[in-house]
Design an enzyme around this catalytic site. Structure first.
Site, mmCIF file in Angstrom:
data_model
loop_
_atom_site.group_PDB
_atom_site.id
_atom_site.type_symbol
_atom_site.label_atom_id
_atom_site.label_comp_id
_atom_site.label_asym_id
_atom_site.label_seq_id
_atom_site.Cartn_x
_atom_site.Cartn_y
_atom_site.Cartn_z
ATOM 1 N N THR B 130 6.492 -17.292 -6.164
ATOM 2 C CA THR B 130 5.555 -16.527 -5.025
ATOM 3 C C THR B 130 6.401 -15.254 -4.561
ATOM 4 O O THR B 130 5.524 -14.247 -4.670
ATOM 5 C CB THR B 130 5.171 -17.332 -3.906
ATOM 6 N N HIS B 139 2.814 -7.520 6.871
ATOM 7 C CA HIS B 139 1.968 -7.228 7.576
ATOM 8 C C HIS B 139 2.176 -6.892 9.043
ATOM 9 O O HIS B 139 3.182 -7.235 9.630
ATOM 10 C CB HIS B 139 1.036 -8.620 7.685
ATOM 11 N N ARG B 404 -0.076 -19.652 -3.182
ATOM 12 C CA ARG B 404 0.543 -19.988 -1.660
ATOM 13 C C ARG B 404 0.912 -21.157 -1.424
ATOM 14 O O ARG B 404 0.211 -21.974 -1.750
ATOM 15 C CB ARG B 404 -0.525 -19.426 -0.636
ATOM 16 N N ILE B 429 5.717 -21.943 3.819
ATOM 17 C CA ILE B 429 5.679 -20.437 4.042
ATOM 18 C C ILE B 429 4.771 -19.876 3.213
ATOM 19 O O ILE B 429 4.904 -19.148 2.181
ATOM 20 C CB ILE B 429 7.166 -19.884 3.868
ATOM 21 N N CYS B 497 13.587 3.380 -20.998
ATOM 22 C CA CYS B 497 12.165 3.092 -20.924
ATOM 23 C C CYS B 497 11.393 4.444 -20.512
ATOM 24 O O CYS B 497 11.830 4.843 -19.532
ATOM 25 C CB CYS B 497 12.094 2.077 -19.896
ATOM 26 N N CYS B 499 8.315 5.158 -19.913
ATOM 27 C CA CYS B 499 7.185 5.159 -18.999
ATOM 28 C C CYS B 499 7.651 5.277 -17.648
ATOM 29 O O CYS B 499 7.348 5.873 -16.841
ATOM 30 C CB CYS B 499 6.380 4.059 -19.182
ATOM 31 N N CYS B 534 3.132 1.209 -21.130
ATOM 32 C CA CYS B 534 3.030 0.517 -22.449
ATOM 33 C C CYS B 534 3.588 -0.846 -22.542
ATOM 34 O O CYS B 534 3.729 -1.522 -23.393
ATOM 35 C CB CYS B 534 3.823 1.513 -23.470
HETATM 36 C C1 LIG Z 1 -1.198 -13.472 -4.281
HETATM 37 C C2 LIG Z 1 -0.656 -13.688 -2.874
HETATM 38 C C3 LIG Z 1 -0.421 -12.439 -2.106
HETATM 39 C C4 LIG Z 1 0.629 -12.655 -1.004
HETATM 40 N N1 LIG Z 1 0.611 -11.172 -0.191
HETATM 41 C C5 LIG Z 1 1.637 -11.299 0.620
HETATM 42 C C6 LIG Z 1 1.972 -10.269 1.366
HETATM 43 O O1 LIG Z 1 1.247 -8.955 1.134
HETATM 44 N N2 LIG Z 1 2.607 -10.048 2.429
HETATM 45 C C7 LIG Z 1 3.366 -11.383 2.782
HETATM 46 O O2 LIG Z 1 4.108 -11.434 3.833
HETATM 47 N N3 LIG Z 1 3.062 -12.459 1.995
HETATM 48 C C8 LIG Z 1 2.399 -12.625 0.981
HETATM 49 N N4 LIG Z 1 2.137 -13.698 0.346
HETATM 50 C C9 LIG Z 1 3.003 -14.609 0.818
HETATM 51 C C10 LIG Z 1 4.440 -14.632 0.181
HETATM 52 O O3 LIG Z 1 4.500 -14.265 -0.998
HETATM 53 C C11 LIG Z 1 5.252 -15.796 0.386
HETATM 54 O O4 LIG Z 1 5.008 -16.445 1.568
HETATM 55 C C12 LIG Z 1 6.563 -15.923 0.188
HETATM 56 O O5 LIG Z 1 6.882 -15.008 -1.112
HETATM 57 C C13 LIG Z 1 7.236 -17.299 0.047
HETATM 58 O O6 LIG Z 1 8.453 -17.140 -0.157
HETATM 59 P P1 LIG Z 1 9.387 -18.434 -0.487
HETATM 60 O O7 LIG Z 1 10.634 -18.034 -0.710
HETATM 61 O O8 LIG Z 1 9.012 -19.472 0.423
HETATM 62 O O9 LIG Z 1 8.663 -19.352 -1.630
HETATM 63 P P2 LIG Z 1 9.067 -18.893 -3.421
HETATM 64 O O10 LIG Z 1 9.317 -17.605 -3.657
HETATM 65 O O11 LIG Z 1 8.095 -19.732 -4.222
HETATM 66 O O12 LIG Z 1 10.543 -19.590 -3.859
HETATM 67 C C14 LIG Z 1 10.718 -20.870 -3.772
HETATM 68 C C15 LIG Z 1 11.708 -21.284 -4.614
HETATM 69 O O13 LIG Z 1 12.263 -22.307 -4.940
HETATM 70 C C16 LIG Z 1 12.767 -22.543 -6.165
HETATM 71 N N5 LIG Z 1 12.806 -24.257 -6.091
HETATM 72 C C17 LIG Z 1 11.717 -25.011 -5.842
HETATM 73 N N6 LIG Z 1 12.049 -26.393 -5.827
HETATM 74 C C18 LIG Z 1 13.571 -26.113 -6.120
HETATM 75 C C19 LIG Z 1 14.215 -27.149 -6.470
HETATM 76 N N7 LIG Z 1 14.123 -28.552 -6.228
HETATM 77 N N8 LIG Z 1 15.559 -26.836 -6.829
HETATM 78 C C20 LIG Z 1 15.856 -25.598 -6.831
HETATM 79 N N9 LIG Z 1 15.033 -24.581 -6.892
HETATM 80 C C21 LIG Z 1 13.742 -24.979 -6.370
HETATM 81 C C22 LIG Z 1 11.439 -22.368 -6.848
HETATM 82 O O14 LIG Z 1 11.741 -22.060 -8.302
HETATM 83 C C23 LIG Z 1 11.004 -20.791 -6.107
HETATM 84 O O15 LIG Z 1 11.771 -19.987 -6.715
HETATM 85 C C24 LIG Z 1 1.206 -13.665 -0.823
HETATM 86 C C25 LIG Z 1 1.003 -14.896 -1.512
HETATM 87 C C26 LIG Z 1 0.209 -14.689 -2.535
HETATM 88 C C27 LIG Z 1 0.102 -15.858 -3.488
#
Ligand SMILES: Cc1cc2nc3c(=O)[nH]c(=O)nc-3n(C[C@H](O)[C@H](O)[C@H](O)COP(=O)(O)OP(=O)(O)OC[C@H]3O[C@@H](n4cnc5c(N)ncnc54)[C@H](O)[C@@H]3O)c2cc1C
Ligand SMILES: Cc1cc2nc3c(=O)[nH]c(=O)nc-3n(C[C@H](O)[C@H](O)[C@H](O)COP(=O)(O)OP(=O)(O)OC[C@H]3O[C@@H](n4cnc5c(N)ncnc54)[C@H](O)[C@@H]3O)c2cc1C
Lengths: 450, 581
Positions: B130, B139, B404, B429, B497, B499, B534
């Protein structure tokens, strides 16, 4: 201070177009430099190891690298300067420097200054009176044809597949589906088969293939590879590497017919879905692009609407044969040399008479005829539909009153197909000085009978 | 009492229509102050709606174990087999599970303390999920429901990002966000919007007249009645930010174990003692759950599954860099309704690279890592293009999906586990998780240190270096500096690259960074080759050669994203020699 090097003509791109342009400019007495961003000259021909080049130019069947070699030898023989692995960061026009301005003629368009980057010289500038853009084209990608589904490894353009196989000696996979029946896709269908990969089939959205007839025969039919018309790939499956694609039939507007979806197992999806002329530099110089060719609008010598900027080869429009590319390069190179030789003296350019391609054309190049350039003008065109029964082509000069003033050429074709480019010549002297346009007409055979 | 009300409500919702009352068999029970839903429902939508409904009854969490016909429960598994067990028998003060922006921000925050820490990420690189599939928006904090943790973390995170981006040497800017008034009714709602911004503690808001709007955003579609402007809204590159956090943490001593999936948490006397992974089992004094879309599964490994996640997909389109000059601010959908929905209604964002992001959509759908896009989703996004007169669908260069990680309470979980004293959750999150990450990280580290205090006295890491040593980006340097760098290292002069104007030297830097890239996607995240028009059509073979050279592997072993994703699958009959002739 950024070091600067001066030349009469700088050619961007060392493919067949750029090489021919450099050669012609050099033969016309210009001091030329070819800038090529790759490590070797030859352009896309470096990876086209198949036969089929040079029939028009040399009257023999050559492989792409051999065809390129002939030009490279000629260019090297004349000691034309070449700067390899050189990236053009930006191009600008510069007015003649104050010291030179005194001596400069009125209306001197000045110089082109190219800011370049390479390993040996770091950042440097090239100054030239005339610029030839021979930058070729790039391939459309999966995203540009809106393929959906997963994002695994194993989705690649035909040109990339060709590079991997022919230059790197790598097989892209074991079982391929090819989307698009453009020539590169057809050639890769054969190449991958010869290398021991299984090509499950070639899928084409349109109801007619978009490659040359000879390639359909020699690359698909001879190898028993099926061609599925009016069918497209709608989805890719596979998390890490492609495992399958979903294909489906489409209607005449290209919309998927529900219920016709079928899953095809494969580990590779090769896309041959079109080429787009590379024109970032042309656009940065303010040149507008012809929506039909995606290249700048030019006259019969390849000079664009910006004085001193010449365009040739695939940067101008996507050619089917390298031979025509070389021809357009020569014309541009010669004209660029002549332009540089005037050294800023008032333009000898004549009136630009627009070329108007009527209904029935996909496009025609050039978009203008310069009355001031005497002799023959070569026109290239493609029809926008397959005319199996044949067609009649005519080029007429239109007078200021809108009525036909002179017939420049009439020609009959036994058949026309959009993938095949046609070449005709007209005599510029036949275009009246006050002509409003050169009009191109295409009539189907049925029309002729009626 | 409330349980019986909940049961009655669920019965109504599962059988109320067409006379099949009670046809669905849904069990509701309470477990450790959470409510658990069990049974079977015919479709996913109903499962999610029941979960939301159950969240309204004041329990700590909703564990929604309803099965849905035809949809299999997803199981956590390593993304690819591991060949070694380097973690076997080792011991750490803190183990962080998950290398998204949240896990990496925690790792960097933790590096300010003298602890031994390891971050586990199951993919071949950080930011693989994500955290690289979002809008990149920091935000302002207006959209989150007042009183939620999301709202508070967002506003705090927004303040932290600017100085943090400076330390990390990544781009950050505050274009500000516009909620355009599409009608006079929308305009009349300004006082309500202002009151909400105030309640959330947002750093500033303004009323823009139609005239002001046209002056500041000249290409806005005709017929607008003005706008609500939030100047604190910012942007970063989300994957660059995540990688930079990870590099900074790694440079300050946090160990990163990539391709490593946490598969189990072994407990003794109620505390986690060992972390079981596909690359070895090790001891950890404290475990941090930052596992994104798997954070409920990780909680379950420790016997602390008091919540469960549902997935909300979001699809985005990216427009060509040329489109960027038509847009000055972030623009949100001009509908008041969006304010009350579960996510902001999407809109237009200009990225730090100058492209325009259009999106996201928001749709409940199963699939924790399902990033397949559909044509219908893209069509849905085209409405946002109508916010700006100059944008058109022909400018689309690519599109992607993200997922999400949402709890049914629709709020973040940032807390020390109530049942397992040495487990800290940063779970659920969802958006705005990127904006909130630095603030979440501060609290998680405080909680982790509290948990650690039971076994260890922790002091500050005096050697912590806040400034990341960032590799040069030559295209952004003045010519003189660029030339000087090329003179020292000619590889900076070879543009690979074209581009995105990326040199061989920059790609080699990415492959030698404190958290080295080892796949094409990882190189892309750090140095951008292949991200332009590209899409790698020209540069892929060259980048492959550099990767192979740096890693000391044959060309055909280069992968897109780790084992199982090779670009090529062996040599041709003639091999490279034949090809080169
Ligand atoms: C389309 C979209 C648009 C968004 N836009 C915004 C925005 O503009 N601004 C904003 O603030 N937020 C935005 N968000 C939300 C934001 O992207 C997320 O809240 C944030 O990236 C979450 O981060 P994270 O580290 O919790 O999750 P992730 O990035 O998913 O990281 C979790 C990691 O844990 C790893 N993992 C899981 N289980 C295990 C395990 N058992 N062992 C080892 N590794 C594991 C996974 O491989 C993954 O890499 C958006 C989300 C989406 C989907
Ligand atoms: C796969 C394939 C198969 C074909 N098969 C046949 C065939 O069988 N018979 C036939 O006659 N024709 C064939 N053609 C067509 C013909 O080869 C092409 O039309 C021809 O090569 C185009 O030449 P060009 O010089 O315009 O472009 P290219 O060959 O593409 O050369 C352009 C050069 O410019 C360089 N360049 C681009 N931008 C810059 C810049 N900014 N700075 C510096 N350098 C730059 C590029 O690196 C490249 O070397 C085929 C084409 C392809 C792609």
């Amino acid at each position: 201070m950024i070091p600067r090097e001066r030349r009469d003509v700088v050619v961007l791109g060392g493919g067949p177009a750029g090489l021919a342009a450099a050669l012609a400019a050099s033969e016309s007495g210009s001091d030329v430099l070819v800038v090529e961003r790759e490590e070797r000259l030859g352009g896309i021909l470096k990876q086209c190891v198949h036969d089929g080049f040079g029939l028009v130019r040399f009257g023999e069947q050559l492989a792409g690298p051999e065809y390129a070699r002939r030009y490279i030898d000629l260019v090297e023989g004349r000691r034309v300067a070449v700067s390899l692995e050189t990236f053009v960061h930006s191009v600008r026009r510069e007015a003649p420097a104050a010291a030179r301005r005194a001596a400069a003629a009125d209306g001197d368009p000045g110089f082109f200054v190219l800011t370049c980057v390479n390993r040996d010289r770091g950042v440097f500038e090239l100054e030239a009176r005339a610029l030839v853009l021979a930058t070729g084209c790039r391939e459309r990608t999966d995203r540009q044809v809106f393929i959906h589904g997963d994002r695994p490894a194993g989705v690649l353009t035909a040109g990339l597949a060709q590079h991997l196989v022919n230059i790197e000696g790598l097989l892209p996979g074991r079982r391929a589906v090819i989307l698009g029946s453009g020539d590169i896709g057809l050639i890769m269908a054969r190449r991958l088969t010869l290398e021991g990969m299984e090509v499950e089939g070639v899928y084409e959205l349109k109801s007619e293939p978009s490659g040359l007839s000879r390639n359909l025969r020699q690359c698909l039919e001879d190898f028993g590879i099926p061609l599925h018309l009016s069918t497209t790939v709608v989805e890719v499956h596979g998390k890490r590497r492609v495992e399958a694609v979903t294909v489906a039939a489409v209607d005449q507007r290209g919309q998927v017919l529900p219920g016709t979806e079928r899953r095809v197992a494969c580990d590779t999806l090769v896309l041959s879905v079109g080429l787009i002329p590379e024109n970032e530099i042309a656009e940065s110089l303010g040149l507008s692009l012809d929506p039909a060719t995606k290249g700048p609008r030019v006259d019969q010598a390849g000079e664009s609407q910006a004085e001193g900027v010449f365009v040739c080869g695939n940067a101008l429009h996507v050619n089917d044969l390298a031979d025509y590319v070389s021809e357009s390069g020569e014309a541009a190179g010669r004209a660029a040399a002549a332009f540089a030789a005037r050294n800023g003296a008032p333009a000898a350019r004549g009136r630009l008479v627009p070329v108007k391609a009527g209904p029935g054309f996909l496009y025609a190049v050039p978009q203008f005829v310069d009355r001031g350039r005497p002799g023959k003008a070569v026109l290239y065109f493609r029809s926008n539909a397959t005319l199996r029964e044949g067609a009649r082509f005519a080029a007429r000069a239109i007078g200021p009153d809108g009525a036909p003033a002179a017939t420049l050429l009439e020609k009959r074709y036994a058949a026309l197909r959009p993938p095949e480019m046609e070449r005709v010549e007209i005599d510029v002297a036949l275009v009246p000085v006050d002509a409003a346009a050169v009009s191109l007409e295409l009539e189907r055979k049925e029309g002729l009978r009626g | 009492m409330s349980l019986s009300k909940l049961r009655a409500g669920i019965a109504k919702r599962t059988g109320g229509d067409a006379g099949n009352f009670g046809a669905l068999d849904v069990e509701v029970r309470e477990e450790f102050s959470s409510v658990v839903l069990e049974g079977r429902v015919p479709d996913w939508r109903l499962k999610v709606e029941l979960g939301w409904f159950a969240a309204g009854f004041g329990y700590k969490g909703v564990v929604n174990d309803l099965e849905v016909e035809g949809i299999e429960e997803e199981r956590l598994a390593p993304s690819f087999p591991a060949g070694d067990r380097p973690l076997e028998g080792r011991s750490f003060d803190v183990a962080i599970i998950g290398g998204g922006v949240v896990g990496c921000a925690i790792a960097r925050e933790l590096a300010k303390w003298k602890v031994s820490a390891v971050l586990l990420e199951k993919e071949e690189d950080v930011a693989a999920h994500t955290s690289s599939r979002n809008d990149g928006m920091i935000h302002d904090g207006f959209a989150a429901r007042p009183g939620t943790r999301k709202a508070a973390y967002n506003v705090r995170g927004n303040r932290l990002w600017e100085p943090l981006a400076g330390e990390l040497r990544i781009d950050f800017s505050r274009p500000g966000s516009l909620v355009v008034f599409g009608s006079s009714a929308a305009k009349a709602a300004y006082p309500i919007m202002a009151a909400r911004a105030k309640e959330n503690g947002v750093d500033g808001w303004e009323f823009w007249s139609r005239k002001r709007l046209l002056a500041e955003e000249p290409n806005v579609t005709d017929g607008q009645h003005g706008a609500f402007f939030l100047p604190s809204a910012g942007i970063v590159s989300p994957y660059r930010a995540t990688v930079a956090l990870a590099e900074s943490a790694a440079a300050n001593g946090v160990e990163f174990s990539l391709g490593t999936c946490a598969l189990g948490l072994e407990k003794e006397g109620g505390r986690i003692t060992r972390v079981l992974t596909n690359r070895g089992d090790f001891r950890a004094a404290v475990v941090v759950n930052a596992a994104g879309n798997w954070s409920d599964a990780v909680a379950g490994m420790a016997g602390d599954r008091f919540f469960s996640l549902h997935q909300r997909r979001g699809v985005e389109m990216i427009l060509d860099a040329n489109a960027g000059r038509h847009l000055n601010h972030i623009m949100a959908m001009p509908s008041l309704l969006t304010v009350n929905r579960k996510t902001k209604g999407g809109g237009l964002v200009k990225t730090v690279e100058g492209n325009v992001l259009v999106g996201p959509t928001a749709a409940e759908a199963p699939g924790r890592e399902n990033y397949a896009t559909t044509a219908a989703e893209l069509r849905e996004l085209e409405k946002h293009l109508r916010l700006n007169k100059k944008l058109s669908p022909s400018m689309v260069i690519t599109y992607f999906a993200g997922v999400r990680a949402c709890t049914y309470e629709e709020d973040f979980i940032v807390e020390r586990s109530e049942r397992v004293p040495n487990l800290v959750h940063a779970a659920g999150i969802q958006s705005p998780g990127l904006a909130s990450a630095p603030a979440v990280a501060e609290d998680v580290v405080r909680l982790a240190l509290e948990a650690l205090a039971a076994t260890k006295r922790v002091s500050r890491n005096a050697a912590f270096v806040a400034a990341r040593r960032a590799a040069p980006e030559l295209r952004r340097l003045p010519f003189a500096e660029r030339a000087a760098l090329i003179a020292k290292n000619p590889a900076y002069g070879r543009i690979v690259c074209r581009c995105e104007e990326v040199s061989e030297g920059e790609i080699r830097d990415a492959l030698r960074s404190p958290l080295p890239a080892a796949s094409l996607d990882a190189v892309k995240r750090r140095a951008r080759p292949g991200m332009g028009r590209c899409h790698g059509g020209f540069c892929t073979p060259r980048v492959m050669e550099i990767v192979a050279d740096e890693l000391g592997i044959p060309l055909d072993e280069v992968t897109k994203k780790g084992p199982g994703s090779r670009i090529a699958c062996g040599q041709t009959k003639a091999g490279a020699e034949g090809g080169r002739q």
